[in-house]
Design a protein around this motif. Structure first.
Motif, PDB file in Angstrom:
ATOM      1  N   THR A   6       0.831  -1.195   0.000  1.00 36.56           N
ATOM      2  CA  THR A   6       0.000   0.000   0.000  1.00 36.56           C
ATOM      3  C   THR A   6       0.867   1.247   0.000  1.00 36.56           C
ATOM      4  O   THR A   6       2.091   1.173   0.117  1.00 36.56           O
ATOM      5  CB  THR A   6      -0.910   0.037   1.240  1.00 36.56           C
ATOM      6  N   ALA A   7       0.196   2.397  -0.087  1.00 37.11           N
ATOM      7  CA  ALA A   7       0.906   3.675  -0.044  1.00 37.11           C
ATOM      8  C   ALA A   7       1.382   4.018   1.364  1.00 37.11           C
ATOM      9  O   ALA A   7       2.206   4.918   1.541  1.00 37.11           O
ATOM     10  CB  ALA A   7       0.001   4.789  -0.572  1.00 37.11           C
ATOM     11  N   VAL A   8       0.854   3.332   2.367  1.00 39.10           N
ATOM     12  CA  VAL A   8       1.309   3.536   3.745  1.00 39.10           C
ATOM     13  C   VAL A   8       2.600   2.747   3.940  1.00 39.10           C
ATOM     14  O   VAL A   8       2.650   1.555   3.631  1.00 39.10           O
ATOM     15  CB  VAL A   8       0.235   3.074   4.750  1.00 39.10           C
ATOM     16  N   PRO A   9       3.664   3.389   4.446  1.00 38.26           N
ATOM     17  CA  PRO A   9       4.960   2.699   4.562  1.00 38.26           C
ATOM     18  C   PRO A   9       4.876   1.397   5.348  1.00 38.26           C
ATOM     19  O   PRO A   9       4.244   1.323   6.402  1.00 38.26           O
ATOM     20  CB  PRO A   9       5.832   3.726   5.302  1.00 38.26           C
ATOM     21  N   ARG A  10       5.488   0.357   4.773  1.00 39.95           N
ATOM     22  CA  ARG A  10       5.638  -0.949   5.427  1.00 39.95           C
ATOM     23  C   ARG A  10       4.319  -1.655   5.716  1.00 39.95           C
ATOM     24  O   ARG A  10       4.271  -2.577   6.529  1.00 39.95           O
ATOM     25  CB  ARG A  10       6.470  -0.817   6.712  1.00 39.95           C
ATOM     26  N   LEU A  11       3.238  -1.244   5.074  1.00 36.61           N
ATOM     27  CA  LEU A  11       1.934  -1.864   5.310  1.00 36.61           C
ATOM     28  C   LEU A  11       1.485  -2.668   4.105  1.00 36.61           C
ATOM     29  O   LEU A  11       1.459  -2.170   2.980  1.00 36.61           O
ATOM     30  CB  LEU A  11       0.879  -0.798   5.609  1.00 36.61           C
ATOM     31  N   THR A  12       1.124  -3.933   4.344  1.00 35.49           N
ATOM     32  CA  THR A  12       0.551  -4.808   3.325  1.00 35.49           C
ATOM     33  C   THR A  12      -0.805  -5.298   3.826  1.00 35.49           C
ATOM     34  O   THR A  12      -0.974  -5.567   5.017  1.00 35.49           O
ATOM     35  CB  THR A  12       1.470  -6.024   3.068  1.00 35.49           C
ATOM     36  N   LEU A  13      -1.763  -5.414   2.919  1.00 34.52           N
ATOM     37  CA  LEU A  13      -3.089  -5.904   3.269  1.00 34.52           C
ATOM     38  C   LEU A  13      -3.329  -7.254   2.608  1.00 34.52           C
ATOM     39  O   LEU A  13      -2.938  -7.464   1.463  1.00 34.52           O
ATOM     40  CB  LEU A  13      -4.167  -4.912   2.815  1.00 34.52           C
ATOM     41  N   VAL A  14      -3.976  -8.147   3.336  1.00 34.19           N
ATOM     42  CA  VAL A  14      -4.258  -9.490   2.829  1.00 34.19           C
ATOM     43  C   VAL A  14      -5.745  -9.774   2.995  1.00 34.19           C
ATOM     44  O   VAL A  14      -6.310  -9.551   4.073  1.00 34.19           O
ATOM     45  CB  VAL A  14      -3.445 -10.567   3.579  1.00 34.19           C
ATOM     46  N   ALA A  15      -6.370 -10.259   1.923  1.00 29.71           N
ATOM     47  CA  ALA A  15      -7.786 -10.628   1.975  1.00 29.71           C
ATOM     48  C   ALA A  15      -8.004 -11.857   1.105  1.00 29.71           C
ATOM     49  O   ALA A  15      -7.662 -11.857  -0.074  1.00 29.71           O
ATOM     50  CB  ALA A  15      -8.658  -9.469   1.486  1.00 29.71           C
TER      51      ALA A  15
ATOM     52  N   GLN B 111      -6.710   2.992   7.790  1.00 27.03           N
ATOM     53  CA  GLN B 111      -7.666   4.018   7.358  1.00 27.03           C
ATOM     54  C   GLN B 111      -7.000   5.241   6.747  1.00 27.03           C
ATOM     55  O   GLN B 111      -7.686   6.048   6.099  1.00 27.03           O
ATOM     56  CB  GLN B 111      -8.550   4.432   8.533  1.00 27.03           C
ATOM     57  N   LEU B 112      -5.703   5.390   6.929  1.00 26.49           N
ATOM     58  CA  LEU B 112      -4.994   6.471   6.229  1.00 26.49           C
ATOM     59  C   LEU B 112      -5.174   6.356   4.720  1.00 26.49           C
ATOM     60  O   LEU B 112      -5.104   7.355   3.996  1.00 26.49           O
ATOM     61  CB  LEU B 112      -3.505   6.442   6.576  1.00 26.49           C
ATOM     62  N   LEU B 113      -5.408   5.137   4.241  1.00 26.65           N
ATOM     63  CA  LEU B 113      -5.620   4.940   2.804  1.00 26.65           C
ATOM     64  C   LEU B 113      -6.920   5.585   2.337  1.00 26.65           C
ATOM     65  O   LEU B 113      -7.095   5.831   1.138  1.00 26.65           O
ATOM     66  CB  LEU B 113      -5.618   3.449   2.476  1.00 26.65           C
ATOM     67  N   ASP B 114      -7.851   5.873   3.274  1.00 25.28           N
ATOM     68  CA  ASP B 114      -9.083   6.580   2.907  1.00 25.28           C
ATOM     69  C   ASP B 114      -8.796   8.029   2.535  1.00 25.28           C
ATOM     70  O   ASP B 114      -9.532   8.629   1.750  1.00 25.28           O
ATOM     71  CB  ASP B 114     -10.083   6.555   4.070  1.00 25.28           C
TER      72      ASP B 114
ATOM     73  N   ILE C 255      -1.377  10.581   4.653  1.00 21.74           N
ATOM     74  CA  ILE C 255      -0.361   9.544   4.859  1.00 21.74           C
ATOM     75  C   ILE C 255       0.980  10.146   5.249  1.00 21.74           C
ATOM     76  O   ILE C 255       1.600   9.739   6.251  1.00 21.74           O
ATOM     77  CB  ILE C 255      -0.227   8.660   3.602  1.00 21.74           C
ATOM     78  N   ARG C 256       1.447  11.121   4.499  1.00 18.03           N
ATOM     79  CA  ARG C 256       2.776  11.672   4.775  1.00 18.03           C
ATOM     80  C   ARG C 256       2.870  12.312   6.159  1.00 18.03           C
ATOM     81  O   ARG C 256       3.817  12.023   6.910  1.00 18.03           O
ATOM     82  CB  ARG C 256       3.167  12.668   3.689  1.00 18.03           C
ATOM     83  N   PRO C 257       1.919  13.174   6.575  1.00 15.46           N
ATOM     84  CA  PRO C 257       2.070  13.789   7.901  1.00 15.46           C
ATOM     85  C   PRO C 257       1.740  12.876   9.076  1.00 15.46           C
ATOM     86  O   PRO C 257       2.229  13.098  10.191  1.00 15.46           O
ATOM     87  CB  PRO C 257       1.097  14.980   7.848  1.00 15.46           C
ATOM     88  N   LEU C 258       0.922  11.811   8.869  1.00 14.68           N
ATOM     89  CA  LEU C 258       0.433  11.037  10.002  1.00 14.68           C
ATOM     90  C   LEU C 258       0.978   9.616  10.098  1.00 14.68           C
ATOM     91  O   LEU C 258       0.943   9.018  11.174  1.00 14.68           O
ATOM     92  CB  LEU C 258      -1.097  10.974   9.963  1.00 14.68           C
ATOM     93  N   ALA C 259       1.458   9.048   8.990  1.00 18.40           N
ATOM     94  CA  ALA C 259       1.845   7.634   9.009  1.00 18.40           C
ATOM     95  C   ALA C 259       2.918   7.340  10.052  1.00 18.40           C
ATOM     96  O   ALA C 259       2.810   6.369  10.814  1.00 18.40           O
ATOM     97  CB  ALA C 259       2.309   7.198   7.629  1.00 18.40           C
ATOM     98  N   ALA C 260       3.964   8.143  10.092  1.00 21.93           N
ATOM     99  CA  ALA C 260       5.054   7.887  11.043  1.00 21.93           C
ATOM    100  C   ALA C 260       4.561   7.991  12.478  1.00 21.93           C
ATOM    101  O   ALA C 260       5.004   7.238  13.355  1.00 21.93           O
ATOM    102  CB  ALA C 260       6.196   8.858  10.808  1.00 21.93           C
ATOM    103  N   ARG C 261       3.635   8.913  12.726  1.00 23.19           N
ATOM    104  CA  ARG C 261       3.113   9.087  14.087  1.00 23.19           C
ATOM    105  C   ARG C 261       2.288   7.875  14.518  1.00 23.19           C
ATOM    106  O   ARG C 261       2.420   7.389  15.642  1.00 23.19           O
ATOM    107  CB  ARG C 261       2.276  10.367  14.162  1.00 23.19           C
ATOM    108  N   ILE C 262       1.438   7.383  13.608  1.00 25.23           N
ATOM    109  CA  ILE C 262       0.622   6.224  13.964  1.00 25.23           C
ATOM    110  C   ILE C 262       1.489   4.972  14.063  1.00 25.23           C
ATOM    111  O   ILE C 262       1.276   4.124  14.936  1.00 25.23           O
ATOM    112  CB  ILE C 262      -0.522   6.035  12.954  1.00 25.23           C
TER     113      ILE C 262
END
Length: 298
Positions: free
Chosen positions: A20-29, A138-141, A146-153
């Motif tokens: 995903t566009a969120v660093p180091r995050l992969t989704l599986v379904a 949910q940052l993908l929504d 993503i850029r300002p909040l991903a590292a914080r979360i």
């Protein structure tokens, strides 16, 4: 809370397993039963929102149910089975530098009594951790966030993990010269050289251990000996090449490091139950009638 996480995964997964566009995050379904798959996991934590997953590495087996997390501490060849579908998970690849910086900020060090080394470990997710992982997905929504909040979360997720039952092994994992770190270095070293002839003495030197100590810690971590670990890497890659390409079994045996095609055929059949050509044909036939198998971080 798990429903919120599963719904967020549903909105954004781009296949069975997708970056995903969120660093180091992969989704599986996955919605339908699929063939057990061989995969090479790297250090990561799989947060299971729905379904059940079983992983097998050598003699070790781990099962992660909905509401649990599976921490993989090293590069580890595993066989993955989805015991219950639909299956949904969010997978976060660990950032060792971020974890170390947080531990320094919290003035925390490794445990007084180091935990037993383990290549994988399961633990329940706390409500606070589920909430943080859900907000990460949910940052993908809102991609602009993503850029300002991903590292914080991500930092919050690591903090919540350090307040979970995984804390002792995470602290041990972050230490520069811990046994867990040495096993991580050794497995990565073997992965980079798995096609080459390797000796126990060479591997022990990388681990800075005696051969006997290496064997004991390596088997406790991976469920197999160092040379069997190398063999699993060779056979996993050979199987992938057989299914994906049109090279002969003899050519693939040579490509993954076997000097003898006969030995390759014998070990392949012992592991997968069929000769290489027959197994590849069976898998190709299944792939044309079943959903795509999970990717590396399922």
């Amino acid at each position: 809370m798990l429903d919120r996480l599963a719904a967020a995964i549903d909105r954004h997964f781009g296949g069975v397993g997708s970056a995903t566009a969120v660093p180091r995050l992969t989704l599986v379904a996955v919605d339908q039963p699929i063939e057990p798959t061989d995969q090479l996991y790297d250090p990561m934590i799989c947060f299971v929102a729905d379904g059940t997953k079983r992983t097998t590495a050598g003699e070790l087996r781990h099962v992660a149910h909905a509401g649990e997390m599976l921490f993989t501490t090293i590069d580890l060849p595993v066989t993955v089975e989805l015991e219950k579908v639909p299956y949904r998970s969010a997978v976060v690849r660990l950032d060792s530098q971020a974890l170390t910086e947080l531990l320094v900020e919290l003035h925390e060090t490794g445990p007084a009594t180091p935990p037993a080394v383990a290549g994988q470990v399961t633990a329940p997710m706390t409500p606070e951790l589920v909430d943080a992982v859900t907000r990460y997905v949910q940052l993908l929504d809102t991609p602009d966030d993503i850029r300002p909040l991903a590292a914080r979360i991500e930092s919050e997720i690591l903090y919540r993990l350090l307040r979970s039952s995984l804390a002792p092994i995470l602290r041990e994992w972050s230490l520069a010269d811990s046994t867990t770190t040495r096993m991580r270095e050794v497995t990565r070293w073997i992965c980079a050289r798995y096609t080459e002839p390797l000796s126990i003495d060479e591997i022990a030197a990388v681990a800075r251990m005696s051969p006997a100590s290496l064997h004991r810690h390596f088997k406790a971590t991976t469920g197999m000996s160092p040379l069997k670990y190398q063999k699993h890497l060779r056979l996993q890659e050979a199987r992938r090449l057989l299914v994906a390409g049109d090279a002969s079994a003899a050519q693939i045996a040579q490509a993954v490091g076997y000097a003898s095609a006969t030995q390759f055929n014998r070990e392949y059949r012992s592991t997968y139950g069929l000769p290489p050509g027959q197994d590849a044909a069976r898998l190709r036939a299944r792939l044309t009638h079943t959903p795509t198998a999970p990717t590396q971080r399922a």
